[in-house]
Design a protein around this motif. Structure first.
Motif, short mmCIF file in Angstrom:
data_model
loop_
_atom_site.label_atom_id
_atom_site.label_comp_id
_atom_site.label_asym_id
_atom_site.label_seq_id
_atom_site.Cartn_x
_atom_site.Cartn_y
_atom_site.Cartn_z
N LYS A 1 9.92 28.16 12.00
CA LYS A 1 9.16 27.00 12.43
C LYS A 1 7.91 27.53 13.13
CE LYS A 1 9.69 23.02 15.46
NZ LYS A 1 10.64 22.30 16.33
N CYS A 2 6.73 27.21 12.59
CA CYS A 2 5.47 27.72 13.11
C CYS A 2 4.58 26.57 13.56
CB CYS A 2 4.73 28.51 12.04
SG CYS A 2 5.68 29.89 11.38
N PRO A 3 3.94 26.70 14.73
CA PRO A 3 3.02 25.66 15.18
C PRO A 3 1.78 25.60 14.28
CG PRO A 3 2.92 27.56 16.64
CD PRO A 3 4.01 27.82 15.65
N THR A 4 1.22 24.40 14.18
CA THR A 4 0.02 24.24 13.36
C THR A 4 -1.23 24.47 14.16
OG1 THR A 4 0.04 21.87 13.75
CG2 THR A 4 1.05 22.66 11.73
N CYS B 1 5.68 31.90 15.56
CA CYS B 1 6.79 31.30 14.84
C CYS B 1 8.13 31.65 15.48
CB CYS B 1 6.80 31.79 13.39
SG CYS B 1 5.31 31.37 12.49
N TYR C 1 4.14 21.23 13.51
CA TYR C 1 4.65 22.53 13.08
C TYR C 1 4.81 22.53 11.56
CZ TYR C 1 9.05 20.02 12.83
OH TYR C 1 10.03 19.13 12.52
#
Length: 65
Positions: free
Chosen positions: A62-65, A44, A29
């Protein structure tokens, strides 16, 4: 002497490999600060708020990659 060097090299390799695996698993993330909400497609989640020195409130996502 050669055998000890091989053991030390093997242990260093295992330690480095474990560190790479550990950091790769936990950091899937990214963290973003801002006043605007990210697009829904980004997936997010808001995890908090942060204030600047000027008193401006920023959202923390918080954002996933």
């Amino acid at each position: 002497m050669m055998k000890m060097q091989l053991v030390i090299a093997t242990l260093l390799f295992i330690a480095a490999f474990g560190l790479v695996l550990e950091t790769g698993v936990e950091n899937n993330y990214t963290i973003h600060f801002g006043t605007r909400k990210p697009p829904v497609e980004a997936g997010c989640h808001q995890i908090g708020l942060n204030s600047t020195d000027e008193g401006k409130v920023l959202n923390v996502y918080k954002c996933p990659t």
